[in-house]
Design a protein around this motif. Structure first.
Motif, PDB file in Angstrom:
ATOM      1  N   ALA A 127       0.848  -1.186   0.000  1.00 45.34           N
ATOM      2  CA  ALA A 127       0.000   0.000   0.000  1.00 45.34           C
ATOM      3  C   ALA A 127       0.891   1.247   0.000  1.00 45.34           C
ATOM      4  O   ALA A 127       1.978   1.239   0.590  1.00 45.34           O
ATOM      5  N   ARG A 128       0.444   2.276  -0.688  1.00 43.43           N
ATOM      6  CA  ARG A 128       1.266   3.475  -0.817  1.00 43.43           C
ATOM      7  C   ARG A 128       0.670   4.611   0.009  1.00 43.43           C
ATOM      8  O   ARG A 128      -0.555   4.772   0.048  1.00 43.43           O
ATOM      9  N   LYS A 129       1.515   5.395   0.617  1.00 42.51           N
ATOM     10  CA  LYS A 129       0.995   6.523   1.395  1.00 42.51           C
ATOM     11  C   LYS A 129       0.530   7.616   0.450  1.00 42.51           C
ATOM     12  O   LYS A 129       1.208   7.944  -0.533  1.00 42.51           O
ATOM     13  N   ILE A 130      -0.615   8.180   0.719  1.00 40.11           N
ATOM     14  CA  ILE A 130      -1.169   9.254  -0.106  1.00 40.11           C
ATOM     15  C   ILE A 130      -0.693  10.587   0.468  1.00 40.11           C
ATOM     16  O   ILE A 130      -0.778  10.814   1.678  1.00 40.11           O
ATOM     17  N   ASP A 131      -0.155  11.468  -0.384  1.00 41.54           N
ATOM     18  CA  ASP A 131       0.320  12.771   0.113  1.00 41.54           C
ATOM     19  C   ASP A 131      -0.847  13.718   0.366  1.00 41.54           C
ATOM     20  O   ASP A 131      -0.883  14.427   1.357  1.00 41.54           O
ATOM     21  N   TRP A 132      -1.781  13.718  -0.606  1.00 43.87           N
ATOM     22  CA  TRP A 132      -2.957  14.587  -0.469  1.00 43.87           C
ATOM     23  C   TRP A 132      -4.169  13.865  -1.019  1.00 43.87           C
ATOM     24  O   TRP A 132      -4.070  13.153  -2.032  1.00 43.87           O
ATOM     25  N   ILE A 133      -5.293  14.041  -0.370  1.00 40.19           N
ATOM     26  CA  ILE A 133      -6.536  13.470  -0.870  1.00 40.19           C
ATOM     27  C   ILE A 133      -7.658  14.483  -0.612  1.00 40.19           C
ATOM     28  O   ILE A 133      -7.637  15.206   0.395  1.00 40.19           O
ATOM     29  N   SER A 134      -8.595  14.563  -1.553  1.00 42.79           N
ATOM     30  CA  SER A 134      -9.687  15.529  -1.404  1.00 42.79           C
ATOM     31  C   SER A 134     -10.672  15.044  -0.337  1.00 42.79           C
ATOM     32  O   SER A 134     -10.752  13.851  -0.046  1.00 42.79           O
ATOM     33  N   PHE A 135     -11.430  15.974   0.211  1.00 39.92           N
ATOM     34  CA  PHE A 135     -12.477  15.598   1.170  1.00 39.92           C
ATOM     35  C   PHE A 135     -13.420  14.565   0.545  1.00 39.92           C
ATOM     36  O   PHE A 135     -13.824  13.606   1.208  1.00 39.92           O
ATOM     37  N   GLU A 136     -13.770  14.770  -0.725  1.00 41.80           N
ATOM     38  CA  GLU A 136     -14.754  13.895  -1.381  1.00 41.80           C
ATOM     39  C   GLU A 136     -14.262  12.448  -1.429  1.00 41.80           C
ATOM     40  O   GLU A 136     -14.978  11.527  -1.049  1.00 41.80           O
ATOM     41  N   ILE A 165     -11.801  22.697   7.200  1.00 41.07           N
ATOM     42  CA  ILE A 165     -10.632  22.565   8.080  1.00 41.07           C
ATOM     43  C   ILE A 165      -9.713  21.495   7.493  1.00 41.07           C
ATOM     44  O   ILE A 165     -10.094  20.330   7.408  1.00 41.07           O
ATOM     45  N   PRO A 166      -8.506  21.860   7.061  1.00 39.80           N
ATOM     46  CA  PRO A 166      -7.591  20.828   6.551  1.00 39.80           C
ATOM     47  C   PRO A 166      -7.224  19.841   7.664  1.00 39.80           C
ATOM     48  O   PRO A 166      -6.974  20.260   8.798  1.00 39.80           O
ATOM     49  N   ILE A 167      -7.234  18.558   7.318  1.00 37.66           N
ATOM     50  CA  ILE A 167      -6.823  17.531   8.275  1.00 37.66           C
ATOM     51  C   ILE A 167      -5.451  17.019   7.855  1.00 37.66           C
ATOM     52  O   ILE A 167      -5.222  16.752   6.679  1.00 37.66           O
ATOM     53  N   HIS A 168      -4.573  16.895   8.822  1.00 39.61           N
ATOM     54  CA  HIS A 168      -3.246  16.344   8.538  1.00 39.61           C
ATOM     55  C   HIS A 168      -3.102  15.056   9.351  1.00 39.61           C
ATOM     56  O   HIS A 168      -3.025  15.104  10.573  1.00 39.61           O
ATOM     57  N   VAL A 169      -3.127  13.915   8.660  1.00 35.58           N
ATOM     58  CA  VAL A 169      -3.047  12.616   9.341  1.00 35.58           C
ATOM     59  C   VAL A 169      -1.589  12.192   9.426  1.00 35.58           C
ATOM     60  O   VAL A 169      -0.895  12.139   8.403  1.00 35.58           O
ATOM     61  N   ARG A 170      -1.116  11.910  10.628  1.00 37.14           N
ATOM     62  CA  ARG A 170       0.299  11.553  10.809  1.00 37.14           C
ATOM     63  C   ARG A 170       0.446  10.486  11.871  1.00 37.14           C
ATOM     64  O   ARG A 170      -0.450  10.261  12.669  1.00 37.14           O
ATOM     65  N   SER A 171       1.620   9.873  11.892  1.00 36.67           N
ATOM     66  CA  SER A 171       1.898   8.913  12.953  1.00 36.67           C
ATOM     67  C   SER A 171       2.544   9.635  14.130  1.00 36.67           C
ATOM     68  O   SER A 171       3.398  10.500  13.938  1.00 36.67           O
ATOM     69  N   SER A 172       2.141   9.257  15.332  1.00 36.69           N
ATOM     70  CA  SER A 172       2.803   9.838  16.510  1.00 36.69           C
ATOM     71  C   SER A 172       4.082   9.077  16.823  1.00 36.69           C
ATOM     72  O   SER A 172       4.800   9.403  17.746  1.00 36.69           O
ATOM     73  N   SER A 193      -9.574  20.599   0.692  1.00 35.40           N
ATOM     74  CA  SER A 193     -10.361  20.834  -0.523  1.00 35.40           C
ATOM     75  C   SER A 193      -9.480  21.018  -1.757  1.00 35.40           C
ATOM     76  O   SER A 193      -9.830  20.612  -2.847  1.00 35.40           O
ATOM     77  N   GLU A 194      -8.322  21.628  -1.583  1.00 33.64           N
ATOM     78  CA  GLU A 194      -7.440  21.905  -2.725  1.00 33.64           C
ATOM     79  C   GLU A 194      -6.116  21.161  -2.571  1.00 33.64           C
ATOM     80  O   GLU A 194      -5.591  21.077  -1.460  1.00 33.64           O
ATOM     81  N   PRO A 195      -5.553  20.686  -3.692  1.00 31.10           N
ATOM     82  CA  PRO A 195      -4.250  20.002  -3.615  1.00 31.10           C
ATOM     83  C   PRO A 195      -3.188  20.883  -2.955  1.00 31.10           C
ATOM     84  O   PRO A 195      -3.215  22.101  -3.103  1.00 31.10           O
ATOM     85  N   ILE A 196      -2.301  20.247  -2.227  1.00 30.15           N
ATOM     86  CA  ILE A 196      -1.255  20.990  -1.539  1.00 30.15           C
ATOM     87  C   ILE A 196      -0.021  21.099  -2.427  1.00 30.15           C
ATOM     88  O   ILE A 196       0.121  20.370  -3.405  1.00 30.15           O
ATOM     89  N   GLU A 197       0.870  21.991  -2.064  1.00 30.46           N
ATOM     90  CA  GLU A 197       2.155  22.040  -2.742  1.00 30.46           C
ATOM     91  C   GLU A 197       3.166  21.321  -1.872  1.00 30.46           C
ATOM     92  O   GLU A 197       3.124  21.413  -0.651  1.00 30.46           O
TER      93      GLU A 197
END
Ligand code: ASP
Ligand code: MG
Length: 425
Positions: free
Chosen positions: A190-199, A225-232, A243-247
Protein backbone atom coordinates in the motif's frame (compact mmCIF):
# COMPACT_ATOMS: atom_id res chain seq x y z
CA UNK A 1 0.95 32.87 16.35
CA UNK A 2 -0.88 29.87 14.90
CA UNK A 3 -3.39 27.68 16.63
CA UNK A 4 -3.21 23.94 16.05
CA UNK A 5 -5.51 21.22 17.26
CA UNK A 6 -3.86 17.82 17.60
CA UNK A 7 -5.60 14.55 18.27
CA UNK A 8 -3.89 11.46 19.67
CA UNK A 9 -5.56 8.08 19.31
CA UNK A 10 -5.66 5.31 21.90
CA UNK A 11 -2.61 3.49 20.53
CA UNK A 12 -0.51 6.68 20.82
CA UNK A 13 -1.29 7.02 24.54
CA UNK A 14 -1.46 3.30 25.34
CA UNK A 15 0.90 3.44 28.34
CA UNK A 16 3.00 5.84 30.44
CA UNK A 17 5.81 5.78 27.86
CA UNK A 18 3.34 6.67 25.12
CA UNK A 19 1.92 9.54 27.15
CA UNK A 20 5.42 10.92 27.78
CA UNK A 21 6.25 10.64 24.07
CA UNK A 22 3.06 12.47 23.12
CA UNK A 23 3.74 15.13 25.78
CA UNK A 24 7.11 15.83 24.13
CA UNK A 25 5.48 16.21 20.72
CA UNK A 26 2.92 18.63 22.06
CA UNK A 27 5.59 20.70 23.81
CA UNK A 28 7.54 20.82 20.55
CA UNK A 29 4.52 22.25 18.72
CA UNK A 30 4.18 24.84 21.47
CA UNK A 31 7.88 25.73 21.30
CA UNK A 32 7.47 26.26 17.55
CA UNK A 33 5.28 29.20 18.45
CA UNK A 34 1.81 27.68 18.31
CA UNK A 35 -1.10 27.69 20.66
CA UNK A 36 -1.84 24.00 21.10
CA UNK A 37 -5.04 22.14 21.88
CA UNK A 38 -4.59 18.37 22.19
CA UNK A 39 -7.57 16.05 22.06
CA UNK A 40 -7.01 12.57 23.46
CA UNK A 41 -8.66 9.17 23.21
CA UNK A 42 -8.76 6.62 25.99
CA UNK A 43 -5.54 4.67 26.61
CA UNK A 44 -5.14 1.60 24.39
CA UNK A 45 -8.16 -0.70 24.59
CA UNK A 46 -9.69 1.02 27.62
CA UNK A 47 -13.00 1.73 25.88
CA UNK A 48 -13.43 -1.93 24.88
CA UNK A 49 -12.54 -3.03 28.40
CA UNK A 50 -15.08 -0.67 29.93
CA UNK A 51 -17.78 -1.94 27.56
CA UNK A 52 -16.92 -5.53 28.55
CA UNK A 53 -17.16 -4.60 32.18
CA UNK A 54 -20.55 -2.96 31.69
CA UNK A 55 -21.86 -6.04 29.89
CA UNK A 56 -20.74 -8.22 32.76
CA UNK A 57 -23.02 -6.38 35.16
CA UNK A 58 -25.88 -5.86 32.71
CA UNK A 59 -26.45 -7.38 29.25
CA UNK A 60 -28.09 -4.18 28.02
CA UNK A 61 -26.50 -1.33 29.97
CA UNK A 62 -28.51 1.90 30.10
CA UNK A 63 -27.22 4.42 27.55
CA UNK A 64 -26.85 7.24 30.05
CA UNK A 65 -24.79 5.16 32.45
CA UNK A 66 -22.70 3.61 29.70
CA UNK A 67 -21.76 7.12 28.56
CA UNK A 68 -20.89 8.08 32.12
CA UNK A 69 -18.61 5.03 32.29
CA UNK A 70 -16.95 5.35 28.86
CA UNK A 71 -16.10 9.04 29.24
CA UNK A 72 -13.94 8.06 32.21
CA UNK A 73 -11.48 6.50 29.72
CA UNK A 74 -10.68 9.82 28.08
CA UNK A 75 -10.51 11.59 31.46
CA UNK A 76 -7.71 9.27 32.51
CA UNK A 77 -5.59 10.06 29.46
CA UNK A 78 -6.24 13.80 29.54
CA UNK A 79 -5.19 14.16 33.19
CA UNK A 80 -2.07 12.01 32.76
CA UNK A 81 -1.07 13.92 29.65
CA UNK A 82 -1.44 17.28 31.42
CA UNK A 83 0.75 15.94 34.26
CA UNK A 84 3.38 14.73 31.80
CA UNK A 85 3.49 18.13 30.09
CA UNK A 86 3.84 19.98 33.39
CA UNK A 87 6.68 17.62 34.21
CA UNK A 88 8.44 18.94 31.10
CA UNK A 89 8.17 22.44 32.52
CA UNK A 90 5.17 23.68 30.51
CA UNK A 91 1.74 24.76 31.62
CA UNK A 92 -1.17 22.51 30.70
CA UNK A 93 -4.77 22.15 31.80
CA UNK A 94 -7.12 19.30 31.01
CA UNK A 95 -10.83 19.69 30.24
CA UNK A 96 -13.70 17.27 29.85
CA UNK A 97 -15.81 17.54 26.71
CA UNK A 98 -18.45 19.39 28.67
CA UNK A 99 -15.93 21.87 30.08
CA UNK A 100 -14.54 22.39 26.59
CA UNK A 101 -18.02 23.41 25.41
CA UNK A 102 -18.85 20.40 23.27
CA UNK A 103 -22.66 20.54 23.15
CA UNK A 104 -24.52 17.58 21.66
CA UNK A 105 -28.01 16.24 21.13
CA UNK A 106 -29.25 13.77 23.72
CA UNK A 107 -28.81 10.47 21.82
CA UNK A 108 -26.66 8.42 24.18
CA UNK A 109 -23.78 6.38 22.70
CA UNK A 110 -23.95 8.16 19.34
CA UNK A 111 -24.64 11.81 20.02
CA UNK A 112 -24.12 14.47 17.39
CA UNK A 113 -22.30 17.71 18.10
CA UNK A 114 -24.67 20.64 17.66
CA UNK A 115 -22.50 23.46 18.96
CA UNK A 116 -19.03 24.12 20.35
CA UNK A 117 -18.50 27.01 22.78
CA UNK A 118 -14.84 26.75 23.74
CA UNK A 119 -14.67 29.78 26.05
CA UNK A 120 -12.64 28.02 28.71
CA UNK A 121 -10.20 26.65 26.12
CA UNK A 122 -9.64 30.15 24.73
CA UNK A 123 -8.98 31.52 28.18
CA UNK A 124 -6.57 28.69 28.98
CA UNK A 125 -4.70 29.30 25.71
CA UNK A 126 -4.59 33.06 26.21
CA UNK A 127 -3.06 32.49 29.62
CA UNK A 128 -0.26 30.53 27.93
CA UNK A 129 -1.49 27.03 28.70
CA UNK A 130 -1.58 23.99 26.51
CA UNK A 131 -5.20 22.79 26.57
CA UNK A 132 -5.84 19.05 26.76
CA UNK A 133 -9.38 17.96 25.90
CA UNK A 134 -11.05 14.60 26.44
CA UNK A 135 -12.25 13.37 23.05
CA UNK A 136 -15.41 11.45 22.18
CA UNK A 137 -17.64 13.20 24.70
CA UNK A 138 -19.94 16.14 25.20
CA UNK A 139 -22.93 17.29 27.15
CA UNK A 140 -26.52 17.22 25.98
CA UNK A 141 -28.08 20.61 25.45
CA UNK A 142 -31.51 19.41 26.62
CA UNK A 143 -30.87 16.92 29.39
CA UNK A 144 -27.46 18.23 30.55
CA UNK A 145 -26.38 14.60 30.70
CA UNK A 146 -22.96 13.44 29.56
CA UNK A 147 -22.95 11.90 26.07
CA UNK A 148 -20.50 10.08 23.81
CA UNK A 149 -20.14 10.53 20.07
CA UNK A 150 -19.89 6.89 18.95
CA UNK A 151 -16.80 4.71 18.59
CA UNK A 152 -13.80 6.58 17.26
CA UNK A 153 -15.52 9.88 18.03
CA UNK A 154 -12.39 11.68 19.26
CA UNK A 155 -11.53 12.59 15.68
CA UNK A 156 -14.81 14.43 15.43
CA UNK A 157 -14.14 16.26 18.71
CA UNK A 158 -10.81 17.44 17.30
CA UNK A 159 -12.23 18.70 14.03
CA UNK A 160 -15.17 20.38 15.77
CA UNK A 161 -12.81 22.20 18.16
CA UNK A 162 -10.55 23.17 15.27
CA UNK A 163 -13.54 24.71 13.51
CA UNK A 164 -14.81 26.53 16.61
CA UNK A 165 -11.34 27.88 17.43
CA UNK A 166 -10.62 28.75 13.80
CA UNK A 167 -7.47 26.62 13.88
CA UNK A 168 -5.13 26.48 10.92
CA UNK A 169 -5.09 22.71 10.86
CA UNK A 170 -6.37 19.68 12.68
CA UNK A 171 -3.59 17.13 13.08
CA UNK A 172 -4.75 13.57 13.67
CA UNK A 173 -2.01 11.40 15.13
CA UNK A 174 -2.45 7.67 14.75
CA UNK A 175 -0.35 4.51 14.51
CA UNK A 176 0.18 4.56 10.75
CA UNK A 177 2.04 7.17 8.69
CA UNK A 178 -1.06 8.57 7.04
CA UNK A 179 -3.84 7.53 4.70
CA UNK A 180 -2.82 4.65 2.46
CA UNK A 181 -4.11 3.43 -0.90
CA UNK A 182 -5.37 0.33 0.93
CA UNK A 183 -5.31 -1.02 4.47
CA UNK A 184 -1.59 -1.67 5.12
CA UNK A 185 -2.56 -4.67 7.24
CA UNK A 186 -3.89 -6.34 4.09
CA UNK A 187 -1.76 -4.82 1.33
CA UNK A 188 1.95 -4.75 2.20
CA UNK A 189 2.62 -2.59 -0.85
CA UNK A 190 0.00 0.00 0.00
CA UNK A 191 1.27 3.47 -0.82
CA UNK A 192 1.00 6.52 1.39
CA UNK A 193 -1.17 9.25 -0.11
CA UNK A 194 0.32 12.77 0.11
CA UNK A 195 -2.96 14.59 -0.47
CA UNK A 196 -6.54 13.47 -0.87
CA UNK A 197 -9.69 15.53 -1.40
CA UNK A 198 -12.48 15.60 1.17
CA UNK A 199 -14.75 13.89 -1.38
CA UNK A 200 -12.50 10.89 -2.01
CA UNK A 201 -11.73 10.60 1.70
CA UNK A 202 -15.44 10.58 2.51
CA UNK A 203 -16.02 7.73 0.05
CA UNK A 204 -13.07 5.77 1.44
CA UNK A 205 -14.33 6.29 5.00
CA UNK A 206 -17.84 5.15 4.16
CA UNK A 207 -16.44 2.13 2.31
CA UNK A 208 -14.63 0.75 5.34
CA UNK A 209 -11.34 2.65 5.53
CA UNK A 210 -10.76 3.07 9.24
CA UNK A 211 -8.08 5.70 9.40
CA UNK A 212 -10.61 8.57 9.59
CA UNK A 213 -14.28 8.40 10.47
CA UNK A 214 -16.86 9.54 7.97
CA UNK A 215 -18.44 11.99 10.41
CA UNK A 216 -15.13 13.66 11.13
CA UNK A 217 -14.32 14.17 7.44
CA UNK A 218 -17.83 15.45 6.83
CA UNK A 219 -17.38 18.02 9.57
CA UNK A 220 -13.99 19.07 8.23
CA UNK A 221 -15.40 19.54 4.76
CA UNK A 222 -18.35 21.58 6.00
CA UNK A 223 -16.05 24.01 7.86
CA UNK A 224 -13.15 23.63 5.42
CA UNK A 225 -10.63 22.56 8.08
CA UNK A 226 -7.59 20.83 6.55
CA UNK A 227 -6.82 17.53 8.27
CA UNK A 228 -3.25 16.34 8.54
CA UNK A 229 -3.05 12.62 9.34
CA UNK A 230 0.30 11.55 10.81
CA UNK A 231 1.90 8.91 12.95
CA UNK A 232 2.80 9.84 16.51
CA UNK A 233 5.52 7.17 16.28
CA UNK A 234 7.48 8.74 13.42
CA UNK A 235 8.16 12.20 12.03
CA UNK A 236 7.20 11.43 8.43
CA UNK A 237 5.11 14.02 6.57
CA UNK A 238 1.76 12.18 6.62
CA UNK A 239 -1.33 12.83 4.49
CA UNK A 240 -3.23 16.07 3.93
CA UNK A 241 -6.99 15.90 3.53
CA UNK A 242 -8.35 19.18 2.22
CA UNK A 243 -10.36 20.83 -0.52
CA UNK A 244 -7.44 21.90 -2.73
CA UNK A 245 -4.25 20.00 -3.62
CA UNK A 246 -1.26 20.99 -1.54
CA UNK A 247 2.15 22.04 -2.74
CA UNK A 248 5.09 19.89 -1.75
CA UNK A 249 8.45 21.54 -2.13
CA UNK A 250 8.08 23.18 -5.53
CA UNK A 251 5.74 20.61 -7.02
CA UNK A 252 1.99 20.62 -6.90
CA UNK A 253 0.47 17.32 -5.83
CA UNK A 254 -1.95 16.13 -8.51
CA UNK A 255 -5.39 14.70 -8.07
CA UNK A 256 -5.00 10.93 -8.56
CA UNK A 257 -7.37 9.12 -10.90
CA UNK A 258 -7.83 6.41 -8.31
CA UNK A 259 -7.30 7.27 -4.64
CA UNK A 260 -7.50 3.81 -3.19
CA UNK A 261 -9.18 0.51 -2.47
CA UNK A 262 -11.22 0.11 0.71
CA UNK A 263 -12.71 -3.02 2.18
CA UNK A 264 -15.29 -3.78 4.81
CA UNK A 265 -16.21 -7.07 6.45
CA UNK A 266 -18.53 -5.58 9.03
CA UNK A 267 -21.68 -5.97 6.96
CA UNK A 268 -24.20 -8.74 6.41
CA UNK A 269 -26.65 -9.45 3.61
CA UNK A 270 -30.36 -10.11 3.98
CA UNK A 271 -32.32 -11.57 1.08
CA UNK A 272 -36.08 -11.24 1.15
CA UNK A 273 -37.26 -14.21 -0.90
CA UNK A 274 -40.54 -14.42 -2.82
CA UNK A 275 -41.64 -10.80 -2.89
CA UNK A 276 -44.65 -10.03 -5.17
CA UNK A 277 -43.39 -7.96 -8.11
CA UNK A 278 -45.75 -5.00 -7.72
CA UNK A 279 -45.48 -1.32 -6.74
CA UNK A 280 -45.05 -0.58 -3.03
CA UNK A 281 -43.25 -3.79 -2.04
CA UNK A 282 -39.74 -2.32 -1.80
CA UNK A 283 -41.23 0.68 -0.03
CA UNK A 284 -42.80 -1.42 2.69
CA UNK A 285 -39.66 -3.54 3.19
CA UNK A 286 -37.39 -0.55 3.55
CA UNK A 287 -39.90 1.43 5.63
CA UNK A 288 -39.86 -1.48 8.07
CA UNK A 289 -36.05 -1.36 8.17
CA UNK A 290 -35.99 2.42 8.53
CA UNK A 291 -38.52 2.34 11.37
CA UNK A 292 -36.11 0.02 13.19
CA UNK A 293 -33.49 2.80 12.76
CA UNK A 294 -31.20 0.66 10.64
CA UNK A 295 -29.03 2.13 7.89
CA UNK A 296 -28.73 -0.02 4.81
CA UNK A 297 -26.02 0.17 2.20
CA UNK A 298 -26.44 -1.74 -1.08
CA UNK A 299 -29.71 -2.96 -2.58
CA UNK A 300 -30.47 -5.25 -5.51
CA UNK A 301 -33.73 -6.59 -6.82
CA UNK A 302 -33.65 -9.62 -9.08
CA UNK A 303 -35.84 -9.89 -12.17
CA UNK A 304 -38.99 -11.73 -11.29
CA UNK A 305 -39.63 -15.20 -12.64
CA UNK A 306 -42.44 -14.80 -15.18
CA UNK A 307 -44.21 -17.96 -13.98
CA UNK A 308 -44.54 -16.89 -10.35
CA UNK A 309 -44.49 -13.08 -10.52
CA UNK A 310 -42.21 -13.22 -7.48
CA UNK A 311 -38.84 -11.59 -7.02
CA UNK A 312 -36.02 -11.49 -4.44
CA UNK A 313 -34.65 -8.32 -2.88
CA UNK A 314 -31.20 -8.33 -1.21
CA UNK A 315 -29.61 -5.58 0.83
CA UNK A 316 -26.60 -5.11 3.06
CA UNK A 317 -26.53 -3.66 6.56
CA UNK A 318 -24.18 -3.58 9.57
CA UNK A 319 -23.84 -7.07 11.11
CA UNK A 320 -24.61 -5.52 14.46
CA UNK A 321 -28.12 -4.65 13.22
CA UNK A 322 -28.77 -8.09 11.66
CA UNK A 323 -30.89 -9.50 14.48
CA UNK A 324 -32.97 -6.34 14.74
CA UNK A 325 -33.67 -6.28 10.98
CA UNK A 326 -34.71 -9.94 10.84
CA UNK A 327 -37.03 -9.47 13.81
CA UNK A 328 -38.62 -6.38 12.29
CA UNK A 329 -39.19 -8.07 8.93
CA UNK A 330 -40.57 -11.28 10.48
CA UNK A 331 -43.01 -9.24 12.54
CA UNK A 332 -44.35 -7.62 9.36
CA UNK A 333 -44.16 -10.71 7.17
CA UNK A 334 -47.89 -10.97 6.44
CA UNK A 335 -48.34 -7.30 5.76
CA UNK A 336 -45.32 -7.09 3.41
CA UNK A 337 -46.04 -10.50 1.89
CA UNK A 338 -42.84 -12.49 1.26
CA UNK A 339 -41.93 -16.17 1.53
CA UNK A 340 -38.79 -16.25 3.63
CA UNK A 341 -35.62 -14.45 4.72
CA UNK A 342 -32.01 -15.46 4.19
CA UNK A 343 -29.26 -14.03 6.39
CA UNK A 344 -25.61 -14.17 5.36
CA UNK A 345 -22.85 -12.61 7.43
CA UNK A 346 -19.94 -14.16 5.53
CA UNK A 347 -19.74 -11.35 3.01
CA UNK A 348 -17.20 -8.61 2.35
CA UNK A 349 -17.26 -5.40 0.38
CA UNK A 350 -14.47 -4.07 -1.83
CA UNK A 351 -14.63 -0.51 -3.11
CA UNK A 352 -12.52 1.38 -5.61
CA UNK A 353 -12.57 5.15 -5.02
CA UNK A 354 -11.37 8.06 -7.12
CA UNK A 355 -12.74 11.23 -8.67
CA UNK A 356 -10.88 10.38 -11.88
CA UNK A 357 -13.43 7.66 -12.58
CA UNK A 358 -15.83 10.30 -13.80
CA UNK A 359 -13.66 11.13 -16.79
CA UNK A 360 -11.72 7.91 -17.42
CA UNK A 361 -13.63 5.27 -19.34
CA UNK A 362 -12.76 1.66 -18.63
CA UNK A 363 -12.26 1.88 -14.89
CA UNK A 364 -15.26 -0.35 -14.22
CA UNK A 365 -14.14 -2.86 -16.84
CA UNK A 366 -10.61 -2.98 -15.41
CA UNK A 367 -12.01 -3.45 -11.91
CA UNK A 368 -14.13 -6.43 -12.91
CA UNK A 369 -11.29 -7.91 -14.97
CA UNK A 370 -8.98 -7.78 -11.96
CA UNK A 371 -11.55 -9.52 -9.80
CA UNK A 372 -12.23 -12.22 -12.37
CA UNK A 373 -8.52 -12.90 -12.88
CA UNK A 374 -8.25 -13.36 -9.12
CA UNK A 375 -11.10 -15.85 -9.33
CA UNK A 376 -13.39 -13.74 -7.17
CA UNK A 377 -17.13 -14.10 -7.66
CA UNK A 378 -19.25 -10.94 -7.43
CA UNK A 379 -22.59 -11.05 -5.63
CA UNK A 380 -23.75 -7.41 -5.57
CA UNK A 381 -22.59 -4.26 -7.31
CA UNK A 382 -23.21 -0.61 -6.54
CA UNK A 383 -21.68 2.58 -7.86
CA UNK A 384 -21.57 6.30 -7.23
CA UNK A 385 -19.90 8.92 -9.41
CA UNK A 386 -16.56 8.30 -7.79
CA UNK A 387 -16.84 4.77 -6.36
CA UNK A 388 -17.52 1.19 -7.49
CA UNK A 389 -18.29 -1.39 -4.81
CA UNK A 390 -18.85 -5.12 -4.98
CA UNK A 391 -19.91 -7.69 -2.43
CA UNK A 392 -18.00 -10.99 -2.43
CA UNK A 393 -17.43 -13.88 -0.01
CA UNK A 394 -15.63 -12.58 3.09
CA UNK A 395 -12.82 -15.10 2.51
CA UNK A 396 -12.08 -13.58 -0.89
CA UNK A 397 -11.60 -10.05 0.41
CA UNK A 398 -7.83 -9.92 1.07
CA UNK A 399 -7.00 -11.51 -2.28
CA UNK A 400 -9.47 -9.28 -4.12
CA UNK A 401 -8.15 -6.09 -2.52
CA UNK A 402 -4.56 -6.99 -3.46
CA UNK A 403 -5.54 -7.87 -7.03
CA UNK A 404 -7.41 -4.61 -7.58
CA UNK A 405 -4.63 -2.61 -5.92
CA UNK A 406 -2.06 -4.09 -8.31
CA UNK A 407 -4.28 -3.79 -11.37
CA UNK A 408 -4.68 -0.04 -10.86
CA UNK A 409 -0.95 0.51 -10.47
CA UNK A 410 -1.24 1.50 -6.83
CA UNK A 411 1.49 -0.82 -5.50
CA UNK A 412 4.51 0.98 -4.12
CA UNK A 413 8.01 -0.23 -4.95
CA UNK A 414 8.89 -0.64 -1.32
CA UNK A 415 7.07 -2.04 1.69
CA UNK A 416 6.62 1.41 3.13
CA UNK A 417 3.51 0.80 5.16
CA UNK A 418 4.37 0.41 8.82
CA UNK A 419 1.75 -0.24 11.50
CA UNK A 420 3.33 0.99 14.72
CA UNK A 421 0.68 0.54 17.35
CA UNK A 422 -1.61 -2.20 16.19
CA UNK A 423 -5.12 -0.92 16.66
CA UNK A 424 -5.15 1.58 13.81
CA UNK A 425 -6.39 4.41 15.98
N1 ASP B 1 -12.08 5.88 22.98
C1 ASP B 1 -13.15 5.92 22.04
C2 ASP B 1 -13.16 4.63 21.21
O1 ASP B 1 -12.31 3.80 21.39
C3 ASP B 1 -13.10 7.12 21.16
C4 ASP B 1 -11.92 7.19 20.24
O2 ASP B 1 -10.98 6.42 20.34
O3 ASP B 1 -11.91 8.07 19.38
O4 ASP B 1 -14.02 4.47 20.39
MG1 MG C 1 -10.04 4.29 21.16
Amino acid sequence: MGLVVQKYGGSSVADAEGIKRVAKRIVEAKKNGNQVVAVVSAMGDTTDELIDLAEQVSPMPAGRELDMLLTAGERISMALLAMAIKNLGHEAQSFTGSQAGVITDSVHNKARIIDVTPGRIRTALDEGNIAIVAGFQGVSQDTKDITTLGRGGSDTTAVALAAALDAEVCEIYTDVDGVFTADPRVVKKARKIDWISFEDMLELASSGSKVLLHRCVEYARRYNIPIHVRSSFSSLPGTWVSSEPIEQGDKQVEQAIISGVAHDTSEAKITVVGVPDKPGEAASIFRTIADAEINIDMVVQNVSAASTGLTDISFTLPKTDGRKAIDALEKNKDRIGFDSLRYDDQIGKISLVGAGMKTNPGVTADFFTALSEAGVNIELISTSEIRISVVTRADDVPEAVRAVHTAFGLDSETDEAVVYGGTGR
